[in-house]
Design an enzyme around this catalytic site. Structure first.
Site, PDB file in Angstrom:
ATOM      1  NE  ARG A  85      30.473  30.329  18.487  1.00  0.00           N
ATOM      2  CZ  ARG A  85      31.003  29.454  19.311  1.00  0.00           C
ATOM      3  NH1 ARG A  85      31.940  28.648  18.905  1.00  0.00           N
ATOM      4  NH2 ARG A  85      30.583  29.377  20.548  1.00  0.00           N
ATOM      5  NE  ARG A 124      35.612  22.887  28.184  1.00  0.00           N
ATOM      6  CZ  ARG A 124      35.254  23.620  27.136  1.00  0.00           C
ATOM      7  NH1 ARG A 124      35.083  24.925  27.270  1.00  0.00           N
ATOM      8  NH2 ARG A 124      35.092  23.061  25.954  1.00  0.00           N
ATOM      9  NE  ARG A 163      34.602  22.927  20.196  1.00  0.00           N
ATOM     10  CZ  ARG A 163      35.000  22.369  21.360  1.00  0.00           C
ATOM     11  NH1 ARG A 163      35.270  21.080  21.441  1.00  0.00           N
ATOM     12  NH2 ARG A 163      35.113  23.108  22.437  1.00  0.00           N
TER      13      ARG A 163
HETATM   14  P1  AP5 Z   1      30.689  26.434  22.704  1.00  0.00           P
HETATM   15  O1  AP5 Z   1      30.194  25.727  23.899  1.00  0.00           O
HETATM   16  O2  AP5 Z   1      30.544  27.893  22.651  1.00  0.00           O
HETATM   17  O3  AP5 Z   1      32.185  25.961  22.452  1.00  0.00           O
HETATM   18  P2  AP5 Z   1      33.488  26.745  21.939  1.00  0.00           P
HETATM   19  O4  AP5 Z   1      33.291  27.974  21.169  1.00  0.00           O
HETATM   20  O5  AP5 Z   1      34.266  25.676  21.268  1.00  0.00           O
HETATM   21  O6  AP5 Z   1      34.112  27.313  23.219  1.00  0.00           O
HETATM   22  P3  AP5 Z   1      34.347  26.563  24.535  1.00  0.00           P
HETATM   23  O7  AP5 Z   1      33.097  26.536  25.370  1.00  0.00           O
HETATM   24  O8  AP5 Z   1      34.983  25.235  24.219  1.00  0.00           O
HETATM   25  O9  AP5 Z   1      35.486  27.441  25.211  1.00  0.00           O
HETATM   26  P4  AP5 Z   1      35.426  28.811  26.050  1.00  0.00           P
HETATM   27  O10 AP5 Z   1      36.083  29.890  25.235  1.00  0.00           O
HETATM   28  O11 AP5 Z   1      34.078  29.079  26.593  1.00  0.00           O
HETATM   29  O12 AP5 Z   1      36.456  28.427  27.204  1.00  0.00           O
HETATM   30  P5  AP5 Z   1      36.187  28.077  28.760  1.00  0.00           P
HETATM   31  O13 AP5 Z   1      35.824  29.311  29.501  1.00  0.00           O
HETATM   32  O14 AP5 Z   1      35.325  26.875  28.903  1.00  0.00           O
HETATM   33  O15 AP5 Z   1      29.971  25.842  21.402  1.00  0.00           O
HETATM   34  C1  AP5 Z   1      29.805  24.427  21.264  1.00  0.00           C
HETATM   35  C2  AP5 Z   1      29.122  24.105  19.944  1.00  0.00           C
HETATM   36  O16 AP5 Z   1      27.817  24.727  19.876  1.00  0.00           O
HETATM   37  C3  AP5 Z   1      29.843  24.574  18.670  1.00  0.00           C
HETATM   38  O17 AP5 Z   1      30.860  23.668  18.277  1.00  0.00           O
HETATM   39  C4  AP5 Z   1      28.674  24.612  17.670  1.00  0.00           C
HETATM   40  O18 AP5 Z   1      28.313  23.320  17.239  1.00  0.00           O
HETATM   41  C5  AP5 Z   1      27.532  25.180  18.533  1.00  0.00           C
HETATM   42  N1  AP5 Z   1      27.501  26.657  18.523  1.00  0.00           N
HETATM   43  C6  AP5 Z   1      27.747  27.486  19.563  1.00  0.00           C
HETATM   44  N2  AP5 Z   1      27.636  28.782  19.201  1.00  0.00           N
HETATM   45  C7  AP5 Z   1      27.319  28.766  17.874  1.00  0.00           C
HETATM   46  C8  AP5 Z   1      27.095  29.795  16.916  1.00  0.00           C
HETATM   47  N3  AP5 Z   1      27.155  31.112  17.238  1.00  0.00           N
HETATM   48  N4  AP5 Z   1      26.799  29.426  15.644  1.00  0.00           N
HETATM   49  C9  AP5 Z   1      26.705  28.121  15.300  1.00  0.00           C
HETATM   50  N5  AP5 Z   1      26.914  27.090  16.165  1.00  0.00           N
HETATM   51  C10 AP5 Z   1      27.223  27.419  17.446  1.00  0.00           C
HETATM   52  O19 AP5 Z   1      37.712  27.710  29.206  1.00  0.00           O
HETATM   53  C11 AP5 Z   1      38.359  26.563  28.660  1.00  0.00           C
HETATM   54  C12 AP5 Z   1      39.290  25.961  29.730  1.00  0.00           C
HETATM   55  O20 AP5 Z   1      40.355  26.873  30.012  1.00  0.00           O
HETATM   56  C13 AP5 Z   1      38.595  25.700  31.088  1.00  0.00           C
HETATM   57  O21 AP5 Z   1      39.138  24.527  31.607  1.00  0.00           O
HETATM   58  C14 AP5 Z   1      38.995  26.928  31.946  1.00  0.00           C
HETATM   59  O22 AP5 Z   1      39.032  26.614  33.335  1.00  0.00           O
HETATM   60  C15 AP5 Z   1      40.381  27.227  31.408  1.00  0.00           C
HETATM   61  N6  AP5 Z   1      40.721  28.643  31.448  1.00  0.00           N
HETATM   62  C16 AP5 Z   1      39.904  29.706  31.117  1.00  0.00           C
HETATM   63  N7  AP5 Z   1      40.592  30.864  31.235  1.00  0.00           N
HETATM   64  C17 AP5 Z   1      41.858  30.529  31.642  1.00  0.00           C
HETATM   65  C18 AP5 Z   1      43.027  31.308  31.909  1.00  0.00           C
HETATM   66  N8  AP5 Z   1      43.039  32.642  31.808  1.00  0.00           N
HETATM   67  N9  AP5 Z   1      44.148  30.644  32.281  1.00  0.00           N
HETATM   68  C19 AP5 Z   1      44.163  29.282  32.408  1.00  0.00           C
HETATM   69  N10 AP5 Z   1      43.076  28.494  32.151  1.00  0.00           N
HETATM   70  C20 AP5 Z   1      41.933  29.124  31.769  1.00  0.00           C
END
Ligand code: AP5
Length: 207
Positions: A85, A124, A163
């Site tokens: 990232r 979610r 975020r």
């Molecule tokens: P992390 O858990 O990775 O959070 P994020 O990047 O904010 O991403 P999310 O998990 O929130 O979303 P996602 O893209 O995975 O979406 P999802 O599939 O769940 O990181 C959390 C924390 O950890 C960071 O803030 C940081 O502190 C730390 N961290 C992590 N990596 C780091 C790094 N490399 N460096 C430094 N710190 C780091 O889907 C979301 C929702 O949408 C769900 O409800 C799902 O059912 C729905 N959905 C999914 N696809 C669709 C679709 N096509 N249509 C309709 N709904 C959909």
């Protein structure tokens, strides 16, 4: 298969990585899940990560790089969900791959507008039993998942906003980094979940 999945929070990185891992047998390396596990287990690393996580800040590169590279040395076929990232993390990944004589097949960037990010993250829920990710309206839990279905502690409006700011300022510039190396495929993340999985698989197979 060695694929990086990037995009804003809520773009579907975790959802797609779970599906790709089930379809291909590649390991799903979910960095956010690793961070949450360290915090839940109250390890010394978890204590350090907690403040960053609670604020929606990226954790320090050194800690994340060390955690991820230790996994990368144990598995050969993987989907990296949410790493790299920052430019420092991207260079560290390049160095780890070079040391192992391995190459990255593709970087998939899931694009999603900010309003849709907020709608997705507020709806979610994740199953405590299976770890599967659902959405109350778009992708409700099926009857065979016993749940319970919980909201993530960092899915508060303030944390989501933070975020997103950090994504636009620090992570989005990596698009240019991967476009320059010819590895980038951008996908509109607004389609049906299965159609996006198909688009990712097509991009990986063509690489
Ligand atoms: P992390 O858990 O990775 O959070 P994020 O990047 O904010 O991403 P999310 O998990 O929130 O979303 P996602 O893209 O995975 O979406 P999802 O599939 O769940 O990181 C959390 C924390 O950890 C960071 O803030 C940081 O502190 C730390 N961290 C992590 N990596 C780091 C790094 N490399 N460096 C430094 N710190 C780091 O889907 C979301 C929702 O949408 C769900 O409800 C799902 O059912 C729905 N959905 C999914 N696809 C669709 C679709 N096509 N249509 C309709 N709904 C959909």
């Amino acid at each position: 298969m060695r694929v990086v999945l990037l995009g804003p929070p809520g773009a579907g990185k975790g959802t797609q990585a779970q599906r790709l891992a089930a379809l291909t047998g590649a390991a799903h390396l979910a960095i956010g899940e690793m961070v949450r596990a360290e915090i839940a287990d109250q390890t010394p690393l978890g204590h350090t990560l907690q403040g960053y996580y609670d604020r929606g800040d990226l954790a320090p590169d050194t800690l994340i790089v060390e955690m991820v590279t230790s996994y990368l040395t144990r598995v050969d076929s993987w989907i990296l969900d949410g790493f790299p990232r920052t430019k420092t993390q991207a260079r560290a990944l390049d160095a780890t791959l070079a040391e192992r004589g391995a190459i990255l097949d593709r970087v998939i960037w899931l694009d999603l507008p900010d309003e849709e990010v907020i709608r997705r993250l507020t709806g979610r829920r994740q199953s405590r039993a299976t770890g599967k990710i659902y959405h109350l309206a778009d992708n409700p839990p099926p009857p065979d998942d016993p749940g319970p279905f919980v909201q993530r502690a960092d899915d508060t409006p303030e944390n989501i906003r933070h975020r997103l700011e950090s994504y636009h300022a620090v992570t989005e510039p990596l698009k240019a980094y991967y476009a320059a190396s010819g590895l980038l495929t951008e996908i509109d993340a607004r389609g049906p979940i299965s159609a996006i999985t198909d688009a990712i698989l097509r991009a990986v197979r063509q690489s």
